[in-house]
Write an enzyme that holds these catalytic residues in place. Structure first.
Site, PDB file in Angstrom:
ATOM      1  N   GLY A 164       0.826  -1.199   0.000  1.00  0.00           N
ATOM      2  CA  GLY A 164       0.000   0.000   0.000  1.00  0.00           C
ATOM      3  C   GLY A 164       0.858   1.246   0.000  1.00  0.00           C
ATOM      4  N   GLY A 165       0.183   2.385   0.145  1.00  0.00           N
ATOM      5  CA  GLY A 165       0.899   3.649   0.111  1.00  0.00           C
ATOM      6  C   GLY A 165       1.860   3.832   1.260  1.00  0.00           C
ATOM      7  N   VAL A 185       3.569  -5.262   3.503  1.00  0.00           N
ATOM      8  CA  VAL A 185       3.397  -6.203   4.596  1.00  0.00           C
ATOM      9  C   VAL A 185       3.844  -7.575   4.098  1.00  0.00           C
ATOM     10  CG1 VAL A 185       1.784  -7.230   6.240  1.00  0.00           C
ATOM     11  CG2 VAL A 185       1.453  -4.867   5.480  1.00  0.00           C
ATOM     12  N   ASP A 243     -10.160   6.004   8.538  1.00  0.00           N
ATOM     13  CA  ASP A 243     -10.046   5.285   7.267  1.00  0.00           C
ATOM     14  C   ASP A 243     -10.757   3.933   7.362  1.00  0.00           C
ATOM     15  OD1 ASP A 243      -9.324   4.990   4.616  1.00  0.00           O
ATOM     16  OD2 ASP A 243      -7.345   4.165   5.064  1.00  0.00           O
TER      17      ASP A 243
END
Length: 415
Positions: free
Chosen positions: A73-74, A78, A194
């Site tokens: 992701g940004g 992971v 979020d």
């Protein structure tokens, strides 16, 4: 103020962990460079048998073995690791090489936020560190299962096994698990900002975990005075305030499809726990109806306009062909939760929990003909448990009267 903000870590590194001439984290901002350990080895010994005697011998190897990537992701990637000391699988989230200061600040705040949220429905942090390539990381529990986003997609496509398992009562139970996590976080003074199906993990045994707290921040309760960190003119006196300050400068923070109207307007000083309650109702709506209330909007401008102005008519949404209609009492629950005005929606997660418990207990608020009928039926069912003898006698008499009436009608018609 923020243009000159620099984070200079106060790091103390054991000299035994450093090789001669250890690197200074090439690729990271100069203000974040620190000595890097060459490795992290296991510390637990192993038992070795010499005849009838047990010997405990040192056993040193690299503690973490990278198995495979789990996602990207940004905020970084992971990966799945094998912890050779504790003999378990864990997940490691790390910043990419060359991460800018803003991402570093948010990464550090995510670690410290989750570290303070010790709750079964929030993923725990096990460890933090810097790897040999100068990438900051933290180790957390490896979550089994799938995201709520994946479950919704299976339901939307008509997966029969998914529909058999994720009935409406089970969906409500999963959502309550999410509410438990957020209620705890709110009481600790944090909002998520979020919340979306992709950030909810559902395990094979019904475990529900809220992940990705990278945009979380401390916030005042509705009606309270905003904290100093919410003002762009305040001096950033520590890392938490610095990260919050830098976040305030962005026009939009969060995922547009799931954010609240005040988030969509960039009104960060008005974002409080009620912003999270709005996002919770958006994802619950999608989980129930299998369709986002802004379905069809393509551009960011259209989405943001819809978040601020479009009020879904929940009782006019056509049923998904793969499931029965959404219970009307849950539709009314969402009607309040999706109110555009923060003052008109649920003021806390606790209020949402109480409303859902009432629905599950059959204490349905009468708001339409359907809810009136269901309220009456639930009341009758409760009487069966409270006064079983009276209900049995009454129902027997009623059945007898009905049969007698039918018999009389038949006699009249055929005589």
């Amino acid at each position: 103020m923020t243009d000159t903000l620099r984070y200079v870590p106060n790091v103390s590194v054991d000299s035994t962990l450093l090789s001669p001439g250890a690197s200074r984290n090439e690729g990271l901002p100069a203000s974040t460079q620190v000595p890097v350990p060459t490795h992290r080895g296991t510390v637990l010994p192993r038992v070795q048998w010499n005849g009838d005697r047990q010997d405990v011998v040192p056993f040193q190897r690299e503690r973490f073995e990278e198995v495979r990537p789990l996602g990207q992701g940004g905020m970084g990637e992971v990966v799945l690791l094998k912890d050779h000391d504790i003999e378990r699988m864990v997940a490691l989230k790390r910043l990419p090489e060359g991460a800018d200061l803003d991402r570093l600040l948010r990464f550090v705040e995510e670690i410290r936020t989750v570290g303070q949220l010790d709750h079964p429905n929030i993923v725990p942090v096990h460890d933090v560190g810097i790897d040999q390539r100068g990438r900051y990381y933290f180790v957390m529990k490896h979550l089994q299962g799938e995201t709520l986003e994946s479950i919704i997609e299976k339901l939307r496509q008509g997966d029969r096994a998914a529909h058999a398992h994720y009935t409406f009562p089970i969906r409500v139970q999963i959502f309550i698990g999410v509410l438990n996590a957020l209620g705890y976080a709110h009481r600790k003074g944090f909002i998520h900002r979020d919340l979306k199906p992709a950030n909810i993990m559902v395990g094979p045994y019904g475990e529900v975990t809220v992940v990705d707290w990278g945009l979380a921040r401390r916030v005042s309760q509705p009606g309270e005075t905003a904290q100093a960190s919410g003002s762009t003119g305040a001096a950033a006196t520590n890392l938490r305030e610095a990260a919050s300050l830098r976040t305030q400068l962005g026009a939009v923070v969060g995922t547009p499809l799931y954010m609240s109207p005040e988030q969509a307007r960039g009104q960060h000083d008005q974002v409080d726990v009620r912003s999270d309650t709005y996002s919770l109702n958006v994802l619950f709506h999608e989980f129930l109806y299998l369709n986002h209330y802004l379905e069809g909007r393509q551009s960011l401008a259209d989405v943001l306009e819809g978040v601020q102005k479009h009020q879904p008519e929940l009782f006019e949404i056509p049923n998904n062909p793969h499931q029965s209609g959404v219970p009307c009492e849950l539709g009314w629950f969402l009607t309040k939760g999706l109110a555009k005005d923060p003052a008109q929606r649920y003021q806390s997660v606790d209020e949402m929990m109480e409303a859902l418990r009432a629905v599950m207990d059959g204490r349905i608020q009468v708001l339409c003909q359907r809810t009136a009928i269901k309220r009456g039926l639930h009341g009758l069912l409760r009487q069966v448990d409270r006064n079983p003898v009276a209900v049995i006698i009454g129902s027997t008499l009623a059945a007898g009267v009905l049969l007698a009436s039918l018999g009389h009608l038949i006699f009249v018609l055929f005589s």
